[in-house]
Design a protein around this motif. Structure first.
Motif, PDB file in Angstrom:
ATOM      1  N   ASN A 220      -5.206 -50.969 -84.682  1.00 19.77           N
ATOM      2  CA  ASN A 220      -5.391 -49.820 -83.985  1.00 19.77           C
ATOM      3  C   ASN A 220      -5.207 -50.894 -82.292  1.00 19.77           C
ATOM      4  N   PHE A 221      -4.547 -50.187 -81.677  1.00 21.74           N
ATOM      5  CA  PHE A 221      -5.009 -50.718 -79.870  1.00 21.74           C
ATOM      6  C   PHE A 221      -5.733 -49.493 -79.127  1.00 21.74           C
ATOM      7  N   GLY A 222      -5.456 -49.902 -78.343  1.00 23.32           N
ATOM      8  CA  GLY A 222      -6.708 -48.740 -77.261  1.00 23.32           C
ATOM      9  C   GLY A 222      -6.753 -49.071 -75.937  1.00 23.32           C
ATOM     10  N   TYR A 223      -6.980 -48.264 -74.812  1.00 24.76           N
ATOM     11  CA  TYR A 223      -7.460 -48.742 -73.681  1.00 24.76           C
ATOM     12  C   TYR A 223      -7.773 -50.191 -73.090  1.00 24.76           C
ATOM     13  N   GLU A 228      -0.032 -45.176 -70.098  1.00 26.22           N
ATOM     14  CA  GLU A 228       1.275 -44.588 -70.093  1.00 26.22           C
ATOM     15  C   GLU A 228       2.490 -46.360 -70.503  1.00 26.22           C
ATOM     16  N   SER A 229       2.184 -46.968 -69.170  1.00 22.99           N
ATOM     17  CA  SER A 229       3.610 -48.328 -69.935  1.00 22.99           C
ATOM     18  C   SER A 229       3.196 -48.880 -70.975  1.00 22.99           C
ATOM     19  N   LYS A 249       3.640 -41.363 -72.408  1.00 19.87           N
ATOM     20  CA  LYS A 249       2.148 -41.950 -73.294  1.00 19.87           C
ATOM     21  C   LYS A 249       1.426 -42.079 -73.167  1.00 19.87           C
ATOM     22  N   GLY A 250       1.318 -40.904 -71.384  1.00 22.87           N
ATOM     23  CA  GLY A 250      -0.873 -40.754 -71.075  1.00 22.87           C
ATOM     24  C   GLY A 250      -0.888 -39.067 -72.128  1.00 22.87           C
ATOM     25  N   ARG A 302       1.399 -42.523 -83.445  1.00 23.43           N
ATOM     26  CA  ARG A 302       0.970 -42.143 -81.905  1.00 23.43           C
ATOM     27  C   ARG A 302      -0.669 -41.208 -82.236  1.00 23.43           C
ATOM     28  N   ALA A 303      -1.398 -41.528 -81.396  1.00 26.09           N
ATOM     29  CA  ALA A 303      -2.705 -40.886 -81.591  1.00 26.09           C
ATOM     30  C   ALA A 303      -2.919 -40.140 -80.114  1.00 26.09           C
ATOM     31  N   PHE A 304      -1.963 -39.610 -79.248  1.00 27.48           N
ATOM     32  CA  PHE A 304      -2.641 -39.654 -77.244  1.00 27.48           C
ATOM     33  C   PHE A 304      -3.230 -38.477 -77.116  1.00 27.48           C
ATOM     34  N   GLN A 305      -4.099 -38.187 -78.618  1.00 21.96           N
ATOM     35  CA  GLN A 305      -4.565 -37.058 -78.217  1.00 21.96           C
ATOM     36  C   GLN A 305      -5.774 -37.573 -76.992  1.00 21.96           C
TER      37      GLN A 305
END
Length: 355
Positions: A220-223, A228-229, A249-250, A302-305
């Motif tokens: 799992n990767f995060g901010y 977005e990039s 991907k925002g 994808r879990a962009f919530q």
């Protein structure tokens, strides 16, 4: 006599062992591994192995949570993903909430799913275990192994190798009386001056009855690494990579997470899938490598919530055999299978690295 009389600076990895020891007698100037205990918050009381190497990689190994990797940073920048759960310990029951108690625990950079089931909660016949009170086996979402405590076998830094290595080993067991008896022997290692986190696993049926087996590495990767990039590249086909890279991907409040199974286009013995953020620290990449023979399925979650905001790469063993769950194979008593997963964290442009 000074060992650097010309006054020119040399990188730590260029020094001989004795030269390095003159500068940092126990090595902590460049690398460290130590066993800690969390003293506050949801994870209070659990053991963590805090690791850092001489190339800017820092990880935490959750000894009491499946010996998974709870966090990952590169040169002070967060690479991994963490949820609002705060790595709770003791872990919440994975059987709760009709089998989705996993979501009360879900947190961390690498979360191992299995060892007898992956995917959604389900039930199947327990005839294989031959017991009058066990008619069915209940499988919670993604199995039970990630919530089990490990027995720590050892950890340290081997400075005597030509390339010194930080290592940690443990055994994690998933068992029930008149049920499965599955053991995961895990070694996590990281070169003192390297870029790659290596996970070597051996899963064994320590029982005497055949038992289904499945495994999924939820990486799992995060901010801020994921934003977005973020781009994907590697052995997944140019069309799929191009479509992903063009997506929005925002974070969005109404985003519904989903898993996409993706075929691996293999050019060598190991598959490599790479995420790239070209705007972070001048360009950062994370490359996941694994054997498609051992882990024949792969997908992207994808879990962009908003408030979750995660992206996962998931190599998986999830093919079926007659008489077993569709997500597993069967291990006979005493049978063992092995896996190896490597995660490289490095600049996008570096010596020998793909651009």
């Amino acid at each position: 006599m000074p060992d650097n009389v010309d006054g020119q600076y040399r990188q730590p990895q260029e020094l001989s062992p004795i030269e390095l020891r003159r500068r940092t007698v126990d090595g902590r100037g460049v690398a460290d591994i130590r066993l800690l205990q969390v003293e506050d918050g949801p994870g209070r009381g659990q053991r963590l192995l805090a690791v850092r190497n001489g190339n800017g990689i820092g990880i935490e190994i959750a000894v009491d949570r499946g010996f998974d990797i709870a966090s990952a940073t590169w040169r002070g920048i967060n690479i991994g993903w963490n949820s609002a759960n705060g790595l709770p310990w003791p872990a919440n029951s994975v059987d709760a909430e009709e089998g989705i108690g996993f979501y009360r625990n879900f947190d961390g950079f690498v979360v191992t799913c299995g060892l007898d089931h992956i995917g959604g909660a389900s039930r199947e016949s327990a005839d294989r275990f031959m017991h009058k009170h066990r008619k069915q086996v209940f499988h919670p979402l993604h199995g039970r192994i990630s919530s089990q405590r490990a027995s720590l076998s050892g950890y340290g830094i081997d400075w005597n190798r030509e390339r010194p290595v930080i290592w940690a080993e443990a055994v994690v067991r998933q068992s029930s009386v008149f049920g499965e008896n599955l053991v995961l022997q895990r070694r996590i290692q990281l070169d003192v001056f390297g870029n790659t986190i290596g996970i070597e696993d051996a899963a064994e049926n320590r029982g005497f009855r055949p038992t289904p087996h499945a495994i999924l590495y939820h990486v799992n990767f995060g901010y801020p690494f994921v934003d977005e990039s973020i781009e994907i590249h590697g052995d997944i086909g140019a069309d799929l990579a191009e479509a992903f890279n063009a997506e929005d991907k925002g974070p969005r409040d109404d985003f519904v997470d989903y898993f996409q199974e993706i075929p691996v286009t293999l050019g060598e013995a190991n598959a490599a899938i790479e995420l790239r953020n070209r705007h972070l620290l001048g360009g950062v990449r994370a490359r996941l490598s694994f054997s498609p023979t051992a882990l024949p399925s792969f997908g992207v979650w994808r879990a962009f919530q908003s408030g979750v905001y995660a992206l996962a790469l998931e190599p998986t063993r999830r093919f079926g055999a007659e008489g077993t769950s569709p997500n597993s194979i069967t291990l006979d008593g005493g049978q063992m299978v092995t896996y190896a997963v490597a995660i490289e964290l490095a600049p996008i442009v570096s010596s020998g690295a793909p651009t």
